[in-house]
Write a protein that holds these residues in place. Structure first.
Motif, PDB file in Angstrom:
ATOM      1  N   SER A 132       0.835  -1.209   0.000  1.00 20.29           N
ATOM      2  CA  SER A 132       0.000   0.000   0.000  1.00 20.29           C
ATOM      3  C   SER A 132       0.866   1.253   0.000  1.00 20.29           C
ATOM      4  O   SER A 132       0.553   2.235  -0.685  1.00 20.29           O
ATOM      5  N   SER A 135       2.329   1.735  -3.462  1.00 19.13           N
ATOM      6  CA  SER A 135       1.299   2.163  -4.406  1.00 19.13           C
ATOM      7  C   SER A 135       0.953   3.639  -4.243  1.00 19.13           C
ATOM      8  O   SER A 135       0.898   4.394  -5.220  1.00 19.13           O
ATOM      9  N   ALA A 169      -0.599   4.087   5.200  1.00 20.24           N
ATOM     10  CA  ALA A 169      -0.455   2.739   4.645  1.00 20.24           C
ATOM     11  C   ALA A 169       0.196   1.771   5.623  1.00 20.24           C
ATOM     12  O   ALA A 169      -0.181   0.598   5.691  1.00 20.24           O
TER      13      ALA A 169
END
Length: 374
Positions: A132, A135, A169
């Motif tokens: 995460s 990304s 994240a």
């Protein structure tokens, strides 16, 4: 076998301490704790003299430059952190002492040279995930403002935004200090203080591989999000942020049995979580972190026997693996901890690089076929 003190070894080699420690780390020079002072090391006189007498005498400037990029002299000036006399300092403050009480956010304020800690906003509860973080950073790197010619205040503001993204994240949850958010996300409230201490100790470490990658990226004018993305990608390697896996693998295969550990070590299996070129007398970060929890017996046995056999003390990677075992943290917890903490240091270096200006562009020493002119 005769042994030399560090000053004696350095006098024979004609090098700086970093080079001596690098040769120990690579197995070229054997070392052991000094019985008179176990905080210091002794070095094999035979190995030192062999290296000192190698053919070719003084090395050429190209060879020195090529070797300097591997555990050599620092190639960039920085006021953020340093290792001196076996201890780590953040802007002159002892990191181990700081870890006794400070939070990661307070450490960020120190490293970023700002008056108050960054404010981390709340994020939807979830599972901390490195994927995460990668990304969200990649998404922002494609559109965020470049760092080139930005004022210091704007870079500081951007740093807070990037840390907030990464925290969402890697430590999702309510707007609490990050060690509390991680403990809650992993449902391990008893690990809260150890997590806090670990992140402070991991926040920065001079010009390591991931920090250098971060500074290279921002030297081109890339956004802070892109710079941190570069650092995070570099951190994932088994010789950097993934080095803790070697300690876990050794424990899994030996289960704390003394003879099994000795058999494992006698096979010549390297355990990267032991020894550190910058801490010949022991990684102070590991010592400070291991004091905050009870070391599981299989890890304690591996530590004791490995130090007895090789003389190398455990480093921070071992401490992270032991911490994860002691508190039954998820498999990727050491890397998540490392990434979240080091994001603070990457941003400090990115700001420093952006404000100092200049492109980082080393030269290559060509060793291919001779150029042929048409």
């Amino acid at each position: 076998m005769p042994w030399l003190t560090a000053p004696q070894a350095l006098a024979l080699l004609g090098t700086k301490p970093q080079t001596l420690y690098a040769n120990v780390s690579r197995g070229r020079i054997r070392a052991k704790p000094d019985p008179a002072d176990t905080r210091r090391s002794l070095y094999s006189a035979e190995d030192v003299r062999r290296l000192a007498a190698r053919p070719g005498g003084r090395r050429g400037s190209e060879t020195i430059a090529a070797e300097a990029i591997r555990w050599g002299d620092p190639v960039l000036a920085s006021s953020i952190s340093t290792i001196a006399d076996g201890r780590l300092f953040y802007r002159g403050r002892d990191a181990a002492h700081l870890s006794a009480t400070a939070t990661l956010e307070e450490t960020a304020a120190l490293l970023w040279d700002v008056p108050s800690p960054p404010r981390i906003s709340s994020a939807e509860p979830g599972i901390p995930a490195l994927s995460s973080a990668l990304s969200v950073l990649a998404t922002h790197a494609a559109s965020d403002a470049p760092t080139a010619d930005r004022p210091f205040a704007a870079l500081q503001e951007d740093a807070g935004t990037v840390l907030d993204l990464v925290a969402g994240a890697l430590a999702p949850g309510a707007a609490h200090p990050l060690h509390l958010r991680l403990a809650a996300a992993w449902d391990r409230p008893e690990a809260t203080d150890a997590l806090r201490r670990a992140m402070v100790l991991l926040a920065d470490h001079e010009l390591n591989a991931s920090t250098f990658a971060c500074r290279v990226a921002v030297s081109t004018g890339a956004p802070l999000s892109a710079a941190v993305l570069s650092g995070l990608a570099t951190l994932t390697g088994p010789r950097h942020g993934g080095a803790w896996r070697a300690a876990r693998a050794a424990v899994a295969q030996t289960a704390g049995d003394e003879q099994a550990i000795r058999d494992y070590l006698s096979e010549g299996r390297a355990i990267p979580s032991f020894g550190h070129a910058l801490y010949p007398d022991g990684d102070i970060r590991a010592e400070a972190l291991l004091e905050s929890f009870e070391i599981p017996s299989p890890y304690a046995a591996l530590r004791r026997i490995s130090e007895e056999v090789f003389g190398d003390r455990v480093n921070i990677d071992f401490a992270l693996a032991a911490l994860a075992s002691a508190h039954r943290l998820p498999d990727d917890a050491p890397l998540v901890l490392f990434a979240l903490a080091r994001c603070v240091g990457w941003l400090a270096h990115a700001i420093e690089q952006a404000t100092s200006g200049g492109l980082i562009r080393p030269r290559a020493r060509y060793i291919g076929p001779p150029p042929v002119r048409a």
